[in-house]
Enzyme design. Sequence first.
Site, PDB file in Angstrom:
ATOM      1  N   HIS A  66      12.778  11.311 -34.642  1.00 16.96           N
ATOM      2  CA  HIS A  66      12.504  11.557 -33.039  1.00 16.96           C
ATOM      3  C   HIS A  66      13.406  10.494 -32.181  1.00 16.96           C
ATOM      4  O   HIS A  66      13.540  10.671 -30.947  1.00 16.96           O
ATOM      5  CB  HIS A  66      10.987  11.066 -32.660  1.00 16.96           C
ATOM      6  CG  HIS A  66      10.689   9.696 -32.801  1.00 16.96           C
ATOM      7  ND1 HIS A  66       9.828   9.261 -33.902  1.00 16.96           N
ATOM      8  CD2 HIS A  66      10.662   8.594 -31.827  1.00 16.96           C
ATOM      9  CE1 HIS A  66       9.486   7.886 -33.777  1.00 16.96           C
ATOM     10  NE2 HIS A  66      10.191   7.601 -32.524  1.00 16.96           N
ATOM     11  N   ASP A  97      10.234  12.745 -40.137  1.00 17.44           N
ATOM     12  CA  ASP A  97      10.472  11.928 -39.167  1.00 17.44           C
ATOM     13  C   ASP A  97      11.318  10.677 -39.648  1.00 17.44           C
ATOM     14  O   ASP A  97      11.288   9.533 -39.285  1.00 17.44           O
ATOM     15  CB  ASP A  97       9.290  11.302 -38.225  1.00 17.44           C
ATOM     16  CG  ASP A  97       9.680  10.714 -37.106  1.00 17.44           C
ATOM     17  OD1 ASP A  97      10.597  10.821 -36.464  1.00 17.44           O
ATOM     18  OD2 ASP A  97       8.709  10.035 -36.536  1.00 17.44           O
ATOM     19  N   SER A 175      10.221   1.946 -32.817  1.00 17.53           N
ATOM     20  CA  SER A 175      10.116   3.103 -33.633  1.00 17.53           C
ATOM     21  C   SER A 175      11.503   2.964 -34.772  1.00 17.53           C
ATOM     22  O   SER A 175      12.802   2.820 -34.104  1.00 17.53           O
ATOM     23  CB  SER A 175      10.492   4.408 -32.783  1.00 17.53           C
ATOM     24  OG  SER A 175       9.195   4.737 -32.427  1.00 17.53           O
TER      25      SER A 175
END
Length: 227
Positions: A66, A97, A175
Amino acid sequence: MRTFMMLLLSLLPLTLMAQINEKAIVLLNVTKISNNPTRPWASGAPADYAGTGFVIEGNKIITNAHNVSSCTYITVTKGGDTKKYEATPVYVSHQADLALLDVKDEAFFSDIEPLTIGKRPKNQEQITVVGYPKGGEELSYTSGIVSRIEVNSYTHSFEYLLTLQVDAALNPGNSGGPAFLEDKVVGIAMMGDPSGDGIGYLIPTDVIQHFLTDIKDGVLNGIPKLG
């Protein structure tokens, strides 16, 4: 006892900083153009996003899918450095992901010791998440414990895969950052839960190793479903 535990948690990041090469943890600056599903012929305005990644064996950077989804341009910056290097996605698994990036300029890797991926931690083990959350430009270290190991929905793909739930603070920008147990990577920061207090989720090494093994033949097959 509580005072002793708080002191122990505060010392963990300092111990970890002495064990790893911070240059291996990189800041991602990504330019994206989002697509409008109701008007697919019209491109959205470009927007800039930040995330984290880290260098692994083979001179590749691993991060979240992402972070680089819908990207048009990516640069990476080594920890403690200011120079930006252009990076390109090589493999992207939206399902898990995860994404693998390449940097063509070999000078980028000249002073980097790749991080080692270890085994999945156990419940109640202490981990430290490292990354570049919003609010600053320096590396951030946050510590917590693994509170659950269970199958959960990944926000990016809505796939149900194994996750690690932790109480370490995870914020936008974290992230793709590594979570450490001692000096080994045991997970990758993936998502937080805004409805909960101190609830974050990591991609465990089981999923990471599956992704890395999958692409060894040059083809991304993904994770099968039992149906």
